[in-house]
Design an enzyme around this catalytic site. Structure first.
Site, PDB file in Angstrom:
ATOM      1  N   MET A  80       0.968  -1.237   0.050  1.00  0.00           N
ATOM      2  CA  MET A  80      -0.104   0.052  -0.155  1.00  0.00           C
ATOM      3  C   MET A  80       0.831   1.148  -0.208  1.00  0.00           C
ATOM      4  O   MET A  80       1.902   1.276   0.248  1.00  0.00           O
ATOM      5  CB  MET A  80      -1.065  -0.018   1.398  1.00  0.00           C
ATOM      6  CG  MET A  80      -2.031  -1.268   1.358  1.00  0.00           C
ATOM      7  SD  MET A  80      -3.022  -1.126   2.813  1.00  0.00           S
ATOM      8  CE  MET A  80      -3.947   0.542   2.147  1.00  0.00           C
ATOM      9  N   HIS A  81       0.393   2.351  -0.506  1.00  0.00           N
ATOM     10  CA  HIS A  81       0.675   3.694  -0.168  1.00  0.00           C
ATOM     11  C   HIS A  81       1.929   4.054  -1.250  1.00  0.00           C
ATOM     12  O   HIS A  81       1.992   5.175  -1.484  1.00  0.00           O
ATOM     13  CB  HIS A  81       1.156   4.008   1.101  1.00  0.00           C
ATOM     14  CG  HIS A  81       0.409   3.456   2.353  1.00  0.00           C
ATOM     15  ND1 HIS A  81      -0.961   3.781   2.186  1.00  0.00           N
ATOM     16  CD2 HIS A  81       0.717   2.670   3.268  1.00  0.00           C
ATOM     17  CE1 HIS A  81      -1.578   3.299   3.281  1.00  0.00           C
ATOM     18  NE2 HIS A  81      -0.393   2.496   4.006  1.00  0.00           N
ATOM     19  N   ASP A 240      -2.501  -5.000  -0.329  1.00  0.00           N
ATOM     20  CA  ASP A 240      -1.936  -6.071   0.306  1.00  0.00           C
ATOM     21  C   ASP A 240      -2.601  -6.743   1.631  1.00  0.00           C
ATOM     22  O   ASP A 240      -3.108  -7.771   1.735  1.00  0.00           O
ATOM     23  CB  ASP A 240      -0.433  -6.256   0.523  1.00  0.00           C
ATOM     24  CG  ASP A 240      -0.047  -5.068   1.275  1.00  0.00           C
ATOM     25  OD1 ASP A 240      -0.895  -4.285   1.849  1.00  0.00           O
ATOM     26  OD2 ASP A 240       1.352  -5.274   1.507  1.00  0.00           O
TER      27      ASP A 240
END
Length: 500
Positions: A80-81, A240
């Site tokens: 993520m991110h 994820d």
């Protein structure tokens, strides 16, 4: 010849590809390792082109294991991110700033100020401005690398970049978009309010589709590179953590899963958006329509243990090193006879929201051995995750048990330790392929093999019997946990001494 479902997970330490049969069995698996660059303390970067090359290698490897079978659909999960900056030609401008990168504290302060405070952020995006999220990275690029920022045409996330390379389609889906700090999880749209407040154009962001919707098909160029058939359906996939929860069947309110990957998480699905008043935990969209989740994040969980094993037990031969260390840890009493480990090697998210926090081993004496420090490390990670369990309980999300997955689920000793620390029964599931498995199930749902993720999980997953903690052991851990909580001040970097 049968039609299989392919799950691809773009992680931090590697790209994993699996093939799943219609009945749920994993019939092939391949992993290509990745390296993370740390140009400065607290920074973390990877080259998106390395993700693509690793994906190609993993896909070719896994497909070669089943040459007579076809792939009906592809689902992709990813870290993520992490920010991918593309120019108008779709070329990568610079290395991606990762989820564990802590350089953006000033940008987080700017976002909070320009939004009008955290109450406004809670209303607009349901999360605080934290260094790991994507929006602070965009502002960092604008401030520190203005020439690169001027070239940016699209900001993507890791798994969306791989889908773009497979299909030529720029898109994302709600579970990953929720972690950008630019998406409103309650209203399922990009937050025009926050984007306007920080002067980031909406045009930089891709369209949002469903996690199990077919968002593109493999192009001829990608097919030649990776071995998938041209025209293969590729669904939206997911972040994820959300895919990891889907892959073990945690898709309905009332359940919770604790995961040890590089980071650690405790995740509980909800039927409506629930926000921690202190914004210590995250509220994101699940990969299931009309389901959200609250999640606490420990930035160094399995990563902390891997670091410890490499630095303190390098002489132990793999793959038996972890079992040997577990046995050593089991030989000393609960609480490691006064040794405390703070796992804040890359800062911390939950509950401290402190990118500057650092790890520590406290209470050492000449009487202590590696067995004590090993137990302290395992307990420290578990205590950090207990912080998240406590937040879920304070929000009324009080699961009766926890499903364990990742590295913390594999060891009987660590499973028992977690049950005792949390004071909750724990169990595991028969599939341990992580987010890649959830991504494969999303692909199966996307092409109609299952009605939805709940049906997919029911047909493919089996849980173990519950392992109940010893109540006396949990009570004994309460004092040790209090010691851990009281030690947080030691994680603060020392102030520079004054010049004389």
């Amino acid at each position: 010849m049968s039609a299989l479902f392919l799950g691809l997970d773009v992680g931090t330490s590697g790209v994993k590809a699996i093939l799943v049969a219609p009945g749920g069995d994993v019939v092939a698996s391949a992993t290509t390792p990745l390296r993370m660059s740390t140009p400065r303390p607290g920074w973390a970067e990877q080259d998106p082109e390395a993700w693509w090359q690793a994906s190609v290698a993993a896909l070719r490897d896994v497909l070669a294991q089943r040459p007579d079978d076809s792939v009906a659909a592809v689902g992709i999960s990813g870290q993520m991110h992490s920010s991918v900056f593309l120019d108008r030609a779709g070329q990568v401008i610079r290395p991606a700033l990762l989820w564990c990168d802590g350089r953006t504290t000033a940008e987080c302060d700017e976002i909070t100020r320009r939004a009008g405070g955290e109450d406004r952020l809670r209303d607009w995006v349901m999360n605080a401005a934290l260094e790991g999220f994507t929006l602070p990275k965009v502002l960092w690029l604008r401030r520190h690398e203005p020439d690169a920022y001027a070239r940016v045409a699209t900001v993507l996330l890791a798994k969306d970049f791989i889908r773009y390379r497979l299909t030529g389609v720029l898109a994302t889906e709600p579970s990953d978009a929720s972690g950008t700090l630019m998406f409103d999880p309650a209203r399922l749209r990009w937050s025009d309010e926050l984007l306007a407040a920080v002067d980031v154009p909406r045009a930089l962001l891709p369209d949002v589709g469903g996690s199990s919707d077919v968002l593109g098909r493999v192009t001829g160029e990608a097919a030649a590179a990776c071995g998938l058939a041209e025209g293969t359906s590729v669904v939206g996939g997911g972040a994820d953590n959300a895919c990891g929860a889907a892959g073990v069947g945690v898709v309905a309110p009332g359940e919770a899963v604790a995961s040890w990957g590089t980071s650690g998480t405790v995740l509980a699905p909800t039927a409506r958006p629930v926000v921690d008043p202190g914004l210590r935990a995250h509220t994101f969209c699940h990969v299931v329509p009309n389901v959200w989740y609250v999640m606490g994040v420990v930035l160094s969980a399995g990563g902390a243990f891997s670091w410890y094993r490499e630095q303190f037990a390098r002489e132990l031969a793999s793959p038996g090193a972890s079992a040997r260390l577990d046995a050593e840890a089991a030989s000393v009493p609960r609480g490691a006879e006064g040794v405390t480990f703070l796992p804040y090697l890359q800062g911390e998210r939950t509950p401290h929201r402190d990118a500057s926090a650092r790890g520590a081993l406290l209470g050492l004496s000449l009487a202590h051995t590696r067995a004590h420090t090993t137990r302290a490390v395992l307990e420290g990670v578990s205590f950090a995750l207990r912080d998240s369990v406590s937040i879920l309980q304070s929000l009324g999300l009080a699961p009766a048990s926890l499903l364990l997955t990742g590295g913390g689920a594999k060891s009987p000793f660590v499973r028992t330790l977690q049950a005792e620390v949390y004071g909750l029964p724990v169990q595991t599931v028969n599939r341990e392929e992580g987010p890649a498995y959830g991504a494969a199930l999303l692909g199966a749902v996307g092409v109609g093999a299952f009605a939805d993720l709940a049906a997919a999980g029911k047909a493919t997953l089996t849980r173990s019997a519950l392992e109940h903690p010893d109540p006396a052991a949990h009570r004994a851990y309460d004092d040790v946990y209090a010691r851990f909580r009281a030690s947080y001040a030691a994680a603060q970097p020392a102030a520079p001494s004054a010049q004389r």
